[in-house]
Design a protein around this motif. Structure first.
Motif, PDB file in Angstrom:
ATOM      1  N   HIS A 144       0.824  -1.220   0.000  1.00  0.00           N
ATOM      2  CA  HIS A 144       0.000   0.000   0.000  1.00  0.00           C
ATOM      3  C   HIS A 144       0.854   1.264   0.000  1.00  0.00           C
ATOM      4  O   HIS A 144       1.986   1.247   0.477  1.00  0.00           O
ATOM      5  CB  HIS A 144      -0.921  -0.017   1.230  1.00  0.00           C
ATOM      6  N   HIS A 145       0.274   2.323  -0.498  1.00  0.00           N
ATOM      7  CA  HIS A 145       0.996   3.594  -0.554  1.00  0.00           C
ATOM      8  C   HIS A 145       1.321   4.105   0.860  1.00  0.00           C
ATOM      9  O   HIS A 145       0.455   4.126   1.731  1.00  0.00           O
ATOM     10  CB  HIS A 145       0.143   4.621  -1.294  1.00  0.00           C
ATOM     11  N   GLY A 146       2.560   4.543   1.031  1.00  0.00           N
ATOM     12  CA  GLY A 146       2.987   5.074   2.328  1.00  0.00           C
ATOM     13  C   GLY A 146       2.573   6.519   2.461  1.00  0.00           C
ATOM     14  O   GLY A 146       3.414   7.426   2.532  1.00  0.00           O
ATOM     15  N   ASP A 147       1.282   6.747   2.508  1.00  0.00           N
ATOM     16  CA  ASP A 147       0.742   8.119   2.468  1.00  0.00           C
ATOM     17  C   ASP A 147       1.136   8.961   3.681  1.00  0.00           C
ATOM     18  O   ASP A 147       1.357  10.162   3.559  1.00  0.00           O
ATOM     19  CB  ASP A 147      -0.784   8.074   2.326  1.00  0.00           C
ATOM     20  N   VAL A 162      10.829   6.783  -1.883  1.00  0.00           N
ATOM     21  CA  VAL A 162      10.454   6.038  -3.085  1.00  0.00           C
ATOM     22  C   VAL A 162       9.526   4.910  -2.652  1.00  0.00           C
ATOM     23  O   VAL A 162       9.918   4.018  -1.896  1.00  0.00           O
ATOM     24  CB  VAL A 162      11.683   5.474  -3.828  1.00  0.00           C
ATOM     25  N   CYS A 163       8.286   5.006  -3.136  1.00  0.00           N
ATOM     26  CA  CYS A 163       7.230   4.116  -2.659  1.00  0.00           C
ATOM     27  C   CYS A 163       6.705   3.274  -3.818  1.00  0.00           C
ATOM     28  O   CYS A 163       6.280   3.826  -4.838  1.00  0.00           O
ATOM     29  CB  CYS A 163       6.141   5.001  -2.068  1.00  0.00           C
ATOM     30  N   PHE A 164       6.761   1.966  -3.653  1.00  0.00           N
ATOM     31  CA  PHE A 164       6.302   1.045  -4.697  1.00  0.00           C
ATOM     32  C   PHE A 164       4.874   0.631  -4.358  1.00  0.00           C
ATOM     33  O   PHE A 164       4.639  -0.047  -3.360  1.00  0.00           O
ATOM     34  CB  PHE A 164       7.242  -0.159  -4.785  1.00  0.00           C
ATOM     35  N   CYS A 165       3.924   1.101  -5.176  1.00  0.00           N
ATOM     36  CA  CYS A 165       2.522   0.875  -4.843  1.00  0.00           C
ATOM     37  C   CYS A 165       1.699   0.815  -6.124  1.00  0.00           C
ATOM     38  O   CYS A 165       2.011   0.019  -7.000  1.00  0.00           O
ATOM     39  CB  CYS A 165       2.060   1.950  -3.863  1.00  0.00           C
ATOM     40  N   SER A 166       0.691   1.670  -6.262  1.00  0.00           N
ATOM     41  CA  SER A 166      -0.243   1.503  -7.383  1.00  0.00           C
ATOM     42  C   SER A 166      -0.363   2.688  -8.331  1.00  0.00           C
ATOM     43  O   SER A 166      -1.244   2.699  -9.183  1.00  0.00           O
ATOM     44  CB  SER A 166      -1.628   1.172  -6.832  1.00  0.00           C
ATOM     45  N   ILE A 177       8.804   9.881  -4.916  1.00  0.00           N
ATOM     46  CA  ILE A 177       8.493   9.067  -6.090  1.00  0.00           C
ATOM     47  C   ILE A 177       7.476   8.003  -5.701  1.00  0.00           C
ATOM     48  O   ILE A 177       7.574   7.403  -4.623  1.00  0.00           O
ATOM     49  CB  ILE A 177       9.769   8.328  -6.590  1.00  0.00           C
ATOM     50  N   ALA A 178       6.516   7.768  -6.578  1.00  0.00           N
ATOM     51  CA  ALA A 178       5.641   6.591  -6.425  1.00  0.00           C
ATOM     52  C   ALA A 178       5.766   5.778  -7.704  1.00  0.00           C
ATOM     53  O   ALA A 178       5.865   6.341  -8.806  1.00  0.00           O
ATOM     54  CB  ALA A 178       4.203   7.017  -6.188  1.00  0.00           C
ATOM     55  N   VAL A 179       5.799   4.485  -7.564  1.00  0.00           N
ATOM     56  CA  VAL A 179       5.991   3.588  -8.708  1.00  0.00           C
ATOM     57  C   VAL A 179       4.868   2.563  -8.713  1.00  0.00           C
ATOM     58  O   VAL A 179       4.647   1.857  -7.719  1.00  0.00           O
ATOM     59  CB  VAL A 179       7.354   2.848  -8.601  1.00  0.00           C
TER      60      VAL A 179
HETATM   61 ZN    ZN Z   1       3.169   4.798  -2.816  1.00  0.00          ZN
END
Ligand code: ZN
Ligand code: ZN
Length: 279
Positions: A144-147, A162-166, A177-179
């Motif tokens: 899940h996104h680290g909001d 840098v957050c790996f999510c949706s 960054i969101a990926v």
């Molecule tokens: Zn994220």
């Protein structure tokens, strides 16, 4: 110093927490087994102090959230972040495994998704005040996104998040960054994204410490299942550790994030620690 710190407290195994359940229920035995490993130092986590929490959260949030079922889980997780960063910085240990990492859904004045208080927020505040450490890279591979962690660091260009999510998103002068990793992915596709979107950015950014929120909710059979195998997590840690060895003298903290299956926590933890202790 060539040792890995393991940060744990029995309280984490004693209750059924909301969302993550009893995933640490077998950790007392696991920690006992690890304690004979000469490459490890086992630390008993001290909960984060109220004073540090007040740098990050409003008094209203704290007075309300302290009645939450996950309050203790949150303050021990945050305590682990602060302690581990200090010990790595002082050179008592080279890197660290945290039984629980940051509550990444904890915002300034609210929290959700089983989270109560931030771990990275107090850690960053403490390390800056006490030691003048400025630059942090946070890599979030929870499903899940680290909001919360994002909200707390937006505008702070000394934090690479840098957050790996949706979703795909680049903001804050390319420090946030969101990926989008896709709802169904494979180990190699996901690792490729980490190698493309996190490793070069970290190399360029030159953090003092790399902090990794490692949710295993992305694993096959867990609640945020994106199709990753249980062996994926040690591979992921190997890549990030290798990066930390090059860019910040190995100062790498990795802690479990989301995920509720104790079978997965039991499986991946010794493998992750084995990678961390390859000096
Ligand atoms: Zn994220
Ligand atoms: Zn999650």
């Amino acid at each position: 110093m060539t040792k890995t710190g393991v940060f744990y407290h029995e309280v984490l195994s004693q209750y059924t927490w909301s969302i993550i359940g009893q995933k640490l229920k077998n950790f007392p035995q696991l920690i006992k087994e690890l304690s004979s490993n000469p490459n490890l130092v086992i630390y008993q986590i001290e909960p984060v102090t109220e004073e540090l929490l007040l740098r990050i959260h409003t008094r209203e949030h704290l007075s309300h959230i302290r009645h939450d079922i996950n309050w203790e889980c949150g303050i021990y997780g945050a305590g682990a972040c602060v302690m581990a960063a200090e010990k790595v910085w002082k050179g008592e240990i080279r890197n660290a495994f945290l039984a629980l990492s940051c509550c990444h859904h904890a915002h300034h004045d609210y929290a959700w998704g089983g989270c109560t208080v931030s771990g990275t927020g107090p850690m960053i505040a403490y390390m800056r005040e006490q030691f003048g450490v400025r630059r942090f890279a946070i890599v979030d591979t929870d499903s899940h996104h680290g909001d919360g962690a994002r909200e707390l660091t937006i505008g702070d260009k000394d934090v690479l998040h840098v957050c790996f999510c949706s979703t795909d998103r680049v903001e804050d002068d390319e420090t946030k960054i969101a990926v989008n990793v896709g709802w169904r992915t494979t180990d190699s596709e996901y690792l490729d994204k980490v190698r493309r979107e996190f490793i070069p950015r970290a190399q360029e950014f030159k953090p003092d410490i790399i902090f990794h929120v490692l949710g295993h909710d992305t694993a096959q059979g867990d609640y945020g299942d994106r199709g990753l195998s249980w062996d994926f997590f040690a591979q992921l840690v190997e890549d990030v550790k290798e990066c930390a060895d090059r860019v910040c003298d190995g100062r790498y903290l990795v802690g479990l994030g989301g995920g509720s299956k104790y079978e997965i926590a039991d499986y991946i933890t010794p493998k992750i620690i084995e990678i961390l202790t390859k000096f």
